[in-house]
Design a protein around this motif. Structure first.
Motif, short mmCIF file in Angstrom:
data_model
loop_
_atom_site.label_atom_id
_atom_site.label_comp_id
_atom_site.label_asym_id
_atom_site.label_seq_id
_atom_site.Cartn_x
_atom_site.Cartn_y
_atom_site.Cartn_z
N SER A 135 -17.72 11.22 13.78
CA SER A 135 -17.58 9.67 14.59
C SER A 135 -18.53 8.99 14.01
CB SER A 135 -17.26 10.40 16.11
OG SER A 135 -17.45 9.27 16.70
N PHE A 136 -18.36 7.72 13.83
CA PHE A 136 -19.68 6.53 13.79
C PHE A 136 -19.22 5.50 15.26
CE2 PHE A 136 -21.19 2.55 10.76
CZ PHE A 136 -21.76 2.73 10.90
N TYR A 137 -19.68 5.78 16.09
CA TYR A 137 -19.86 4.20 16.86
C TYR A 137 -18.67 5.15 17.77
CZ TYR A 137 -24.18 2.67 15.33
OH TYR A 137 -25.64 2.17 15.66
N GLY A 138 -17.25 5.86 17.57
CA GLY A 138 -16.31 6.16 17.90
C GLY A 138 -15.36 6.02 16.84
N HIS A 139 -15.31 5.95 15.66
CA HIS A 139 -14.19 4.91 15.24
C HIS A 139 -14.57 6.79 14.26
CE1 HIS A 139 -13.18 1.02 16.04
NE2 HIS A 139 -14.79 1.46 16.13
N MET A 140 -13.37 6.84 13.88
CA MET A 140 -13.12 8.18 13.19
C MET A 140 -12.91 7.95 11.46
SD MET A 140 -13.14 10.19 15.60
CE MET A 140 -13.31 10.01 17.43
N LEU A 141 -13.60 8.39 10.97
CA LEU A 141 -14.38 8.28 9.92
C LEU A 141 -14.01 9.41 8.62
CD1 LEU A 141 -17.20 5.40 9.39
CD2 LEU A 141 -14.09 5.21 10.10
N CYS A 142 -13.57 9.26 7.52
CA CYS A 142 -12.92 10.66 6.70
C CYS A 142 -13.63 10.21 5.14
CB CYS A 142 -11.86 10.99 6.91
SG CYS A 142 -12.11 12.63 6.04
N PHE A 143 -14.74 10.62 4.38
CA PHE A 143 -14.79 10.65 2.91
C PHE A 143 -14.01 12.16 2.89
CE2 PHE A 143 -17.32 7.99 5.64
CZ PHE A 143 -17.25 7.00 5.49
N LEU A 144 -13.47 11.75 1.33
CA LEU A 144 -12.74 12.49 -0.04
C LEU A 144 -13.54 12.51 -0.97
CD1 LEU A 144 -10.21 14.81 0.70
CD2 LEU A 144 -9.33 13.16 -0.35
N ASN A 145 -13.50 13.80 -2.19
CA ASN A 145 -14.44 13.52 -2.97
C ASN A 145 -13.23 14.51 -4.15
OD1 ASN A 145 -15.90 13.47 -5.76
ND2 ASN A 145 -17.44 14.82 -4.66
N CYS A 146 -12.69 13.61 -4.31
CA CYS A 146 -11.45 14.82 -5.82
C CYS A 146 -11.99 14.93 -6.89
CB CYS A 146 -10.39 14.03 -5.33
SG CYS A 146 -9.64 13.39 -4.14
N HIS A 147 -11.45 16.11 -7.70
CA HIS A 147 -11.28 15.74 -9.22
C HIS A 147 -10.36 16.61 -9.44
CE1 HIS A 147 -13.76 18.09 -13.14
NE2 HIS A 147 -12.85 16.41 -13.68
N LEU A 148 -9.34 15.35 -9.54
CA LEU A 148 -8.22 16.12 -9.94
C LEU A 148 -7.56 16.60 -11.68
CD1 LEU A 148 -6.07 13.32 -8.01
CD2 LEU A 148 -6.45 15.57 -7.33
#
Length: 470
Positions: A135-148
């Motif tokens: 949560s960043f100042y109440g905003h829900m953030l997600c970061f996804l690092n992929c190797h397909l």
């Protein structure tokens, strides 16, 4: 950076994402140009996603005991500029790092990480994804690092794996159990999509002449977005930079030798491709139910209208100056225009009186808002320029008997032997084990150099209590 922005009451913050398949190489001497730390306005959040970090079993185990060389390289570049590592996650060759400005730390909460294996039947983790959410100042953030999955013919497999990752990654939070439940999700990495149909000569001619748009129509990811509804939820900037794979190492020359599969060389020439990508998704507003539609045609969705988040990509490019890998790194920068749900720290922490190693030191803390506190919470003493929450000089447990009431003033002491003898600029930070973050930071304060240590010639031989004389 805080600004009145287009609308009063909003803040405009900067996000900088780097994705790079490093091809098992060690980091170059300097990664600074990848981070552009001197850009104005300055960056608030850095997210670094690496693939193919060297991960032999022995190397992987040693990196679990201490940070790997790539983590050290980025941390050493950012910490002196006031950026602190908020989270990191390693799954074999995949590495994800998140850094934030010191001033944002108390407002980054509920940090969680997870991973998904997709390669070699899901066991060894040579393919898959690692993610960090908060949560960043109440905003829900997600970061996804992929190797397909690699190779031209596996485009459908890549799409299936990406969808599987999005659907199965699980966070222990009621409101945001999945990646796509977050207000904003950024997905990046070596997605391994290729440029289909075009011959090598046409590819080279289009790249050399700068007519990159001629290749977009045959890019597998762009093509798949037209067919797959879930991919249409993601945005991507225009591919106005050269394909980032595959290069001869330490050069700007594409490697077009025969490609190799697990069955051996297939005789086909490698073709340049935009394998390394950065996508983002904004959670759409839920459509109103029939009942809600009858009540009001302008109903808000969980406060999204009252607390907007506007994501604007400012730059999407590659950095051709790095040659340690057969991939070139890709950089994407964003403006996050948001209205904060809150701007008050959960815990107020402060130093009391004069601090030096000549006497025991006192500190105060007060719980300002209700949260799930724990007797395993602690308050650390950090030298300015600290690298992470664990990079403290010393620490003290919070009160262990009864958890404090809101606005109750609690005083703790730190023994003088734990105070840095040389002094300097420091800050106190309250770490929440449940929220996995520093939720309260004091103002900066100065610790005086120890008079007794100087008189006894214990400075600098006994620096910060780390090399005590026998």
């Amino acid at each position: 950076m805080t600004t009145g922005g287009p609308q009063s009451g909003r803040d405009e913050l900067r996000l900088h994402i780097v994705t790079w398949n490093v091809g098992t190489a060690e980091p170059p001497e300097d990664v600074t140009s990848l981070l552009t730390p001197d850009v104005q306005p300055s960056t608030d959040l850095y997210v670094i996603g690496l693939q193919e970090v060297r991960a032999t079993p022995l190397k992987y185990i040693s990196d679990l005991l201490s940070d790997d060389s790539w983590s050290h390289a980025f941390t050493d570049a950012l910490a002196p500029r006031g950026l602190v590592k908020v989270a990191s996650l390693r799954m074999q060759g995949l590495l994800l790092l998140v850094f934030a400005k010191h001033l944002h730390l108390p407002f980054i909460r509920n940090v969680q990480t997870t991973y998904t294996r997709t390669g070699i039947f899901g066991y060894w983790g040579n393919k898959g994804a690692v993610s960090v959410r908060f949560s960043f100042y109440g905003h829900m953030l997600c970061f996804l690092n992929c190797h397909l999955a690699a190779h031209m013919n596996y485009a459908l497999q890549r799409v299936d794996d990406f969808e599987y990752i999005l659907e199965t990654q699980d966070f222990d939070l009621f409101e945001t159990p999945r990646v796509r439940d977050h207000r904003a999700a950024f997905c990046f990495g070596d997605l391994n999509f290729r440029i289909a149909d075009h011959g090598l000569h046409f590819l080279r001619s289009s790249i050399d002449s700068g007519r990159l748009h001629l290749l977009w129509g045959k890019d597998q990811l762009i093509s798949m977005k037209k067919k797959e509804p879930f991919l249409q939820e993601f945005e991507e900037g225009p591919l106005n930079f050269k394909p980032t794979y595959k290069f001869t190492r330490n050069s700007d020359t594409y490697d077009t030798s025969s490609s190799k599969t697990w069955l051996g060389f297939n005789g086909k020439k490698r073709k340049p491709a935009w394998t390394d990508r950065v996508l983002w998704r904004i959670k759409p507003k839920s459509p109103p139910s029939d009942e809600e539609d009858e009540k009001a045609s302008t109903s808000t969705d969980d406060g999204l209208d009252e607390y907007p988040l506007l994501v604007t990509q400012e730059k999407y490019t590659s950095d051709m100056s790095y040659g340690v890998s057969d991939h070139k790194p890709v950089v994407a920068t964003f403006s996050l225009e948001l209205r904060k749900y809150f701007d008050t720290q959960l815990v107020h922490v402060s130093s009391v009186g004069v601090w030096s190693a000549d006497q025991d030191a006192q500190l105060n803390y007060t719980i300002q808002q209700d949260f799930l506190s724990s007797t395993w919470d602690w308050i650390g003493l950090y030298k300015m320029g600290f690298k992470s929450a664990s990079d403290y000089e010393t620490f003290v447990w919070v009160r262990e008997v009864d958890l404090p009431e809101i606005n109750e003033l609690i005083q703790l002491s730190i023994h003088k032997d734990e105070i840095p003898a040389l002094g300097g600029e420091y800050v106190l930070g309250y770490y929440s084990t449940n929220l996995q973050s520093l939720i309260g930071l004091s103002d900066n304060f100065h610790i005086l150099e120890s008079k007794s240590a100087v008189a006894d010639n214990l400075v600098p031989d006994n620096v910060n209590g780390l090399n005590k004389l026998e």
